[in-house]
Design an enzyme around this catalytic site. Structure first.
Site, short mmCIF file in Angstrom:
data_model
loop_
_atom_site.label_atom_id
_atom_site.label_comp_id
_atom_site.label_asym_id
_atom_site.label_seq_id
_atom_site.Cartn_x
_atom_site.Cartn_y
_atom_site.Cartn_z
N HIS A 42 0.80 -1.21 0.00
CA HIS A 42 0.00 0.00 0.00
C HIS A 42 0.85 1.28 0.00
CE1 HIS A 42 -3.35 2.56 -0.16
NE2 HIS A 42 -2.72 3.28 0.75
N TYR A 51 1.48 4.99 -2.65
CA TYR A 51 1.69 6.41 -2.33
C TYR A 51 3.09 6.88 -2.68
CZ TYR A 51 -2.87 6.31 -0.21
OH TYR A 51 -4.21 6.16 -0.02
N HIS A 78 -9.24 0.23 -11.48
CA HIS A 78 -8.88 1.22 -10.46
C HIS A 78 -7.41 1.65 -10.60
CE1 HIS A 78 -8.08 2.98 -6.49
NE2 HIS A 78 -7.25 2.00 -6.22
N PHE A 79 -6.52 0.68 -10.72
CA PHE A 79 -5.12 1.14 -10.69
C PHE A 79 -4.64 1.61 -12.06
CE2 PHE A 79 -4.20 -3.58 -10.53
CZ PHE A 79 -3.44 -3.71 -11.69
N HIS A 80 -5.44 1.38 -13.10
CA HIS A 80 -5.07 2.05 -14.36
C HIS A 80 -5.54 3.50 -14.39
CE1 HIS A 80 -3.76 -1.92 -15.60
NE2 HIS A 80 -3.05 -1.30 -16.52
N ARG A 103 -9.74 -10.71 -12.49
CA ARG A 103 -8.47 -10.13 -12.89
C ARG A 103 -7.42 -11.24 -12.92
NH1 ARG A 103 -5.67 -7.15 -7.64
NH2 ARG A 103 -4.01 -6.92 -9.17
N ARG A 104 -6.21 -10.90 -13.33
CA ARG A 104 -5.08 -11.84 -13.37
C ARG A 104 -5.43 -13.13 -14.10
NH1 ARG A 104 -5.22 -11.29 -7.60
NH2 ARG A 104 -3.71 -9.79 -6.79
FE1 HAS Z 1 -5.82 1.79 -4.58
C1 HAS Z 1 -5.99 -1.65 -4.92
C2 HAS Z 1 -7.95 1.66 -1.93
C3 HAS Z 1 -5.45 5.20 -4.11
C4 HAS Z 1 -3.10 1.78 -6.70
N1 HAS Z 1 -4.77 0.35 -5.63
C5 HAS Z 1 -5.02 -1.00 -5.64
C6 HAS Z 1 -4.07 -1.66 -6.50
C7 HAS Z 1 -3.22 -0.69 -6.97
C8 HAS Z 1 -3.68 0.56 -6.42
C9 HAS Z 1 -2.01 -0.90 -7.87
O1 HAS Z 1 -9.04 -0.45 -0.03
C10 HAS Z 1 -4.04 -3.16 -6.82
C11 HAS Z 1 -3.05 -3.94 -6.03
C12 HAS Z 1 -3.08 -5.39 -6.45
O2 HAS Z 1 -2.38 -5.74 -7.42
O3 HAS Z 1 -3.83 -6.16 -5.85
N2 HAS Z 1 -6.61 3.18 -3.30
C13 HAS Z 1 -7.48 2.91 -2.30
C14 HAS Z 1 -7.84 4.17 -1.61
C15 HAS Z 1 -7.13 5.17 -2.26
C16 HAS Z 1 -6.35 4.53 -3.29
C17 HAS Z 1 -8.76 4.32 -0.45
N3 HAS Z 1 -4.55 3.22 -5.28
C18 HAS Z 1 -4.56 4.55 -4.96
C19 HAS Z 1 -3.49 5.22 -5.64
C20 HAS Z 1 -2.82 4.25 -6.37
C21 HAS Z 1 -3.50 3.01 -6.13
C22 HAS Z 1 -3.19 6.70 -5.52
C23 HAS Z 1 -1.63 4.34 -7.26
C24 HAS Z 1 -0.97 5.42 -7.55
N4 HAS Z 1 -6.81 0.31 -3.64
C25 HAS Z 1 -7.59 0.46 -2.54
C26 HAS Z 1 -8.04 -0.86 -2.07
C27 HAS Z 1 -7.48 -1.81 -2.92
C28 HAS Z 1 -6.72 -1.05 -3.89
C29 HAS Z 1 -8.89 -1.17 -0.92
C30 HAS Z 1 -7.61 -3.33 -2.83
C31 HAS Z 1 -8.69 -3.84 -3.70
C32 HAS Z 1 -8.76 -5.34 -3.69
O4 HAS Z 1 -9.78 -5.87 -3.25
O5 HAS Z 1 -7.80 -6.01 -4.12
C33 HAS Z 1 -7.15 6.65 -1.86
O6 HAS Z 1 -5.85 7.08 -1.57
C34 HAS Z 1 -7.77 7.54 -2.88
C35 HAS Z 1 -7.95 8.96 -2.37
C36 HAS Z 1 -8.17 9.94 -3.48
C37 HAS Z 1 -9.13 10.89 -3.53
C38 HAS Z 1 -9.22 11.78 -4.75
C39 HAS Z 1 -8.75 13.22 -4.50
C40 HAS Z 1 -8.74 13.98 -5.79
C41 HAS Z 1 -7.77 14.83 -6.22
C42 HAS Z 1 -7.89 15.46 -7.60
C43 HAS Z 1 -8.43 16.87 -7.57
C44 HAS Z 1 -8.71 17.35 -8.97
C45 HAS Z 1 -8.60 18.64 -9.40
C46 HAS Z 1 -8.93 19.00 -10.80
C47 HAS Z 1 -8.19 19.76 -8.51
C48 HAS Z 1 -10.10 11.07 -2.44
C49 HAS Z 1 -6.56 15.16 -5.41
C50 HAS Z 1 -10.35 19.45 -10.77
C51 HAS Z 1 -10.82 20.20 -11.93
C52 HAS Z 1 -12.09 20.24 -12.32
C53 HAS Z 1 -12.48 21.10 -13.42
C54 HAS Z 1 -13.15 19.41 -11.66
CU CU Z 2 -3.89 0.02 -0.85
#
Ligand code: HAS
Ligand code: CU
Length: 549
Positions: free
Chosen positions: A223, A227, A374-376, A439-440
């Site tokens: 995890h 980050y 999700h991770f793409h 997947r996988r």
């Molecule tokens: Fe994830 C699985 C939960 C973030 C990558 N994640 C994965 C896997 C990868 C991955 C590679 O809880 C698969 C691993 C494997 O091979 O099994 N992930 C989360 C959560 C977040 C999260 C809670 N993941 C990421 C990030 C990754 C990433 C970042 C890579 C860089 N993820 C999971 C969970 C799994 C998981 C479970 C396991 C699933 C399973 O069952 O296997 C959080 O950190 C996300 C928080 C993000 C936000 C968004 C904030 C938005 C922002 C943009 C603002 C936009 C602007 C533009 C200003 C709340 C900062 C706006 C303009 C306009 C005009 C509108």
């Molecule tokens: Cu994670």
């Protein structure tokens, strides 16, 4: 920002570029592997007999998820520190080179084993799948090399602090430090499972491996790994994009605070990848899910800060109304547009993460291709497009060239192509995942089952998206080669943001590493000690190794 150099020293630039060459070679190889996978999974294409789906999938995951990221990030962070804290000393630079070569040798070892079909164990190398020992040794060298690179960064930070007592370090140096420290604490987990479990087992010194312990140590690392990928993108979003658009950083303290929160809460959350895993008490899963929701907060702070930066800038240019500021942003500048597409993608990407982290919803999506979707979006769009956006100015800055108007235009096209391709591919993955597509796994009709038939149109859409993305990769590589070797000579700006005059003064408490690392360790002990003791006390006899390749 007192000690900002105008240009990064050529010798540091060479070190950074060495990292980037490996990263972009990885992009070429991994991108081709990705294209082949989506074609196979559409059911319309078969691989030649000398290779197989899982070998290609391992290449794809290892080369893009582990190699491209680590090399790009280490190179980028070295560039940030050299720019904002001063040219590296000879000793620091030498340390960086040793790190680079250690990582490169490790990468080659792991790659050779995968190519020889001795390690088709995917990028998570889950036991009881067993790879050749040299694969594990290679990956260990990549991690050790990244520690050595990290040591160069820490040394550079320490010498800045010594020369500037009582002052907060430059923001980008501070951010690179947080990411490096998080990485060091996190990689201890993967180092432990590789050195104490997987390596002795693949060498035949022990017959069996405790699968639950090894997966737990992997996700303790896995995890924070995500980050470690994300924070360099945040460095650009917080502290570089504001300069590119001509605006100011909303708040230096808020940016530092969010990075510290990532350090604290990134690690004690690995169980959210193991929510369906038997052998972990639900109470501990619950605790780690709560901590997972805490680590969402710094991302929400980031979103807030970005909106504030954009809006403040837009209004200073006379924008009115709720979204009038959007029109004032520099839509013709690839250095802004490409990372911005990444930010946009991060809104659905983060929402998907919240779904994954919710225990009940995780039962629906776990091990389905939804997770791949999700991770793409997170890694392969938000993070990677930001890395591309960084390359568009950093590569010419380091090679003494410029991003021409034509290349800038092509770079914007590249970002748009990526967005279109990913909408098809990741969208289809999310949808098929909800219909239960695993997947996988390679293409199968599962004996003509009705449910598997429902997935096929989505799998075709994935292949369409994958092909468009491959075009995006070719464009990126073309631009990279141009910027590294052929673009006209000149001086490309290294944009470093300045803090808004309205922001509060940065307190020194952020530099109190003993405090932050102390709390980090306490949280890790809190979240992991008892469940880990349970696992060891109630350990089964363990599993023999399996090689299906
Ligand atoms: Fe994830 C699985 C939960 C973030 C990558 N994640 C994965 C896997 C990868 C991955 C590679 O809880 C698969 C691993 C494997 O091979 O099994 N992930 C989360 C959560 C977040 C999260 C809670 N993941 C990421 C990030 C990754 C990433 C970042 C890579 C860089 N993820 C999971 C969970 C799994 C998981 C479970 C396991 C699933 C399973 O069952 O296997 C959080 O950190 C996300 C928080 C993000 C936000 C968004 C904030 C938005 C922002 C943009 C603002 C936009 C602007 C533009 C200003 C709340 C900062 C706006 C303009 C306009 C005009 C509108
Ligand atoms: Cu994670």
């Amino acid at each position: 920002m007192k000690s900002v150099n105008t240009i990064v020293d050529r010798r540091d630039g060479k070190l950074v570029m060495a990292h980037f060459y490996v990263a972009f070679i990885a992009l070429a190889i991994g991108g081709l592997a990705g294209l082949l996978q989506t074609l196979v999974r559409s059911g319309k294409f078969e691989l030649p007999s000398w290779t197989g789906y899982y070998q290609i999938l391992t290449i794809h995951g290892v080369v893009l998820g582990l190699v491209l990221t680590t090399f790009f990030i280490m190179g980028f962070q070295l560039a940030l520190v050299s720019k904002t804290s001063g040219t590296l000393t000879a000793k620091q630079r030498k340390t960086g080179w040793i790190g680079f070569w250690t990582m490169t040798v490790g990468t080659v070892m792991a790659a050779v084993m995968i190519l020889m079909n001795e390690a088709s164990v995917l990028y998570t190398f889950y036991a009881p799948l067993q790879a050749h020992a040299l694969f594990y040794i290679g990956l260990t060298l990549v991690v050790v090399g990244s520690w050595i690179d990290g040591a160069a960064l820490i040394m550079a930070y320490a010498s800045w602090r010594k020369a500037n007592p009582g002052k907060p370090s430059p923001l980008l140096t501070f951010m690179a430090m947080v990411n490096t420290l998080m990485w060091i604490v996190a990689t201890i987990g993967v180092a432990a499972t590789v050195l104490f479990q997987l390596l002795p087992w693949s060498l035949g010194l022990v017959e069996r491996v405790d699968v639950l312990v090894s997966r737990t140590l992997f996700w303790y690392f896995g995890h924070p790994l995500v980050y470690f990928w994300l924070l360099p993108a945040y460095m650009a979003w917080y502290a570089i994009v504001p300069k590119i658009i001509g605006g100011k950083i909303f708040s230096d303290s808020l940016a530092r605070m969010s990075f510290i929160l990532f350090l604290l809460f990134s690690i004690p959350v690995g169980f959210h990848h193991q929510l369906t895993e038997p052998g972990i008490d639900p109470a501990w899963k619950f605790l780690q899910v709560v901590l997972t929701f805490l680590v969402v907060i710094p991302s929400l702070m980031t979103a807030f800060s970005l909106f504030a930066t954009f809006e403040m800038y837009g209004r200073s240019k006379g924008a009115t109304g709720l979204f009038g500021w959007l029109k004032k942003l520099p839509w013709g500048d690839a250095r802004f547009v490409v990372p911005f597409i990444g930010m946009l993608a991060f809104i659905p990407a983060g929402a998907g993460g919240l779904v994954n982290a919710s225990h009940q919803l995780n039962q629906v999506v776990h091990n389905t291709i939804w997770v791949t979707g999700h991770f793409h979006l997170t890694l392969a769009t938000s993070v990677v497009l930001t890395f591309f956006g960084i390359s568009y100015w950093l590569v010419p800055h380091l090679t003494g060239r410029v991003l021409t108007k034509a290349m800038n235009k092509l770079a914007i096209i590249q970002g748009v192509v990526w967005a279109i391709g990913m909408t098809f591919m990741s969208g289809a993955m999310h949808a098929a995942g909800l219909l239960g597509a695993p997947r996988r796994s390679s293409f199968s009709t599962y004996g003509g089952s009705e449910q598997a038939m429902e997935w096929i149109p989505y799998q075709v859409a994935q292949a369409v998206g994958g092909s468009i993305l491959f075009l995006g990769i070719i464009l990126m590589l073309y631009i990279f080669i141009n910027l590294a070797f052929f673009a006209p000579k000149g001086e490309e700006e290294f944009p470093v943001g300045e803090v808004s005059d309205a922001a509060e003064k940065t307190p020194m408490v952020f530099e109190n590493w003993k405090l932050w690392i102390g709390i980090t360790v306490l949280l890790i002990l809190f979240a992991y000690t008892i469940p880990f003791i349970d696992m060891i006390e109630n350990a089964p006899i363990g599993s023999k190794g399996y090689k299906f390749f």
